[in-house]
Scaffold this motif. Sequence first.
Motif, PDB file in Angstrom:
ATOM      1  N   VAL A  56       0.856  -1.180   0.000  1.00  0.00           N
ATOM      2  CA  VAL A  56       0.000   0.000   0.000  1.00  0.00           C
ATOM      3  C   VAL A  56       0.887   1.223   0.000  1.00  0.00           C
ATOM      4  O   VAL A  56       1.821   1.329   0.804  1.00  0.00           O
ATOM      5  N   TYR A  57       0.603   2.132  -0.912  1.00  0.00           N
ATOM      6  CA  TYR A  57       1.293   3.415  -0.983  1.00  0.00           C
ATOM      7  C   TYR A  57       0.367   4.467  -0.386  1.00  0.00           C
ATOM      8  O   TYR A  57      -0.728   4.690  -0.893  1.00  0.00           O
ATOM      9  N   ALA A  58       0.790   5.082   0.700  1.00  0.00           N
ATOM     10  CA  ALA A  58       0.038   6.152   1.352  1.00  0.00           C
ATOM     11  C   ALA A  58       0.637   7.468   0.868  1.00  0.00           C
ATOM     12  O   ALA A  58       1.768   7.805   1.212  1.00  0.00           O
ATOM     13  N   VAL A  59      -0.108   8.197   0.059  1.00  0.00           N
ATOM     14  CA  VAL A  59       0.397   9.399  -0.601  1.00  0.00           C
ATOM     15  C   VAL A  59      -0.304  10.635  -0.044  1.00  0.00           C
ATOM     16  O   VAL A  59      -1.525  10.656   0.090  1.00  0.00           O
ATOM     17  N   ASP A  60       0.485  11.653   0.263  1.00  0.00           N
ATOM     18  CA  ASP A  60      -0.096  12.917   0.707  1.00  0.00           C
ATOM     19  C   ASP A  60       0.907  14.036   0.454  1.00  0.00           C
ATOM     20  O   ASP A  60       2.106  13.789   0.313  1.00  0.00           O
ATOM     21  N   VAL A  61       0.401  15.258   0.417  1.00  0.00           N
ATOM     22  CA  VAL A  61       1.246  16.433   0.209  1.00  0.00           C
ATOM     23  C   VAL A  61       1.720  17.020   1.537  1.00  0.00           C
ATOM     24  O   VAL A  61       2.655  17.811   1.580  1.00  0.00           O
ATOM     25  N   VAL A  62       1.107  16.609   2.630  1.00  0.00           N
ATOM     26  CA  VAL A  62       1.447  17.129   3.955  1.00  0.00           C
ATOM     27  C   VAL A  62       2.406  16.158   4.639  1.00  0.00           C
ATOM     28  O   VAL A  62       2.022  15.032   4.982  1.00  0.00           O
ATOM     29  N   GLN A  63       3.645  16.593   4.819  1.00  0.00           N
ATOM     30  CA  GLN A  63       4.677  15.735   5.385  1.00  0.00           C
ATOM     31  C   GLN A  63       4.318  15.239   6.785  1.00  0.00           C
ATOM     32  O   GLN A  63       4.524  14.068   7.104  1.00  0.00           O
ATOM     33  N   ILE A  84       4.536   8.164   0.723  1.00  0.00           N
ATOM     34  CA  ILE A  84       5.113   8.916  -0.392  1.00  0.00           C
ATOM     35  C   ILE A  84       4.628  10.354  -0.309  1.00  0.00           C
ATOM     36  O   ILE A  84       3.417  10.606  -0.328  1.00  0.00           O
ATOM     37  N   TRP A  85       5.584  11.280  -0.245  1.00  0.00           N
ATOM     38  CA  TRP A  85       5.216  12.691  -0.310  1.00  0.00           C
ATOM     39  C   TRP A  85       5.087  13.054  -1.781  1.00  0.00           C
ATOM     40  O   TRP A  85       5.992  12.806  -2.578  1.00  0.00           O
ATOM     41  N   ALA A  86       3.953  13.637  -2.156  1.00  0.00           N
ATOM     42  CA  ALA A  86       3.753  14.052  -3.549  1.00  0.00           C
ATOM     43  C   ALA A  86       2.596  15.021  -3.638  1.00  0.00           C
ATOM     44  O   ALA A  86       1.621  14.922  -2.895  1.00  0.00           O
TER      45      ALA A  86
END
Length: 167
Positions: A56-63, A84-86
């Motif tokens: 599972v890739y947990a992606v968000d823009v908020v570090q 993943i930060w993106a």
Amino acid sequence: MEEYKKIPGGKEVIDSLKLLGRLGIEEKMQVADLGCGRRGYFSLQAAKLVGDLGRVYAVDVVQSALENVQSMANLFGVNNLKVIWANLEILGATKIPDQSIDLALINNVFFQTDKDDLILKEAARILKANGELLVTEWKKTKTLFGPPLEKRVSSEEIKNNAKNCGL
């Protein structure tokens, strides 16, 4: 199934475990939670369901959200989750390979952006040909809590945008 209930799932608003179960999520699947948020409700439950051979890739823009999700994963012994930060509004920013994902999740994200088409294009890019996309979003009706009504996106708008993005 009982062991998965140990991970907090945010079921006060939406029962992520129940919803993922209805999708037929199973072991070895590759899942991307696009906009996982600070609690990673869907990411953590999905990671348990796909098992050690899944990812599972947990992606968000908020570090700080990603740091919290990683802490929760560590706390509950979830080892198959990668944060993943993106910026999802930039095509390819997730660095997830093309057509590698069985299930993409976009949960309560669209009310925060006016670039939902770019997020949907990123989902289309990473999904396998037979992959599935789950979008949950605040209903476009007045409620006691949640985002302002004018920021909410209707299911018809989401479906039309998804179709225009090849989904």
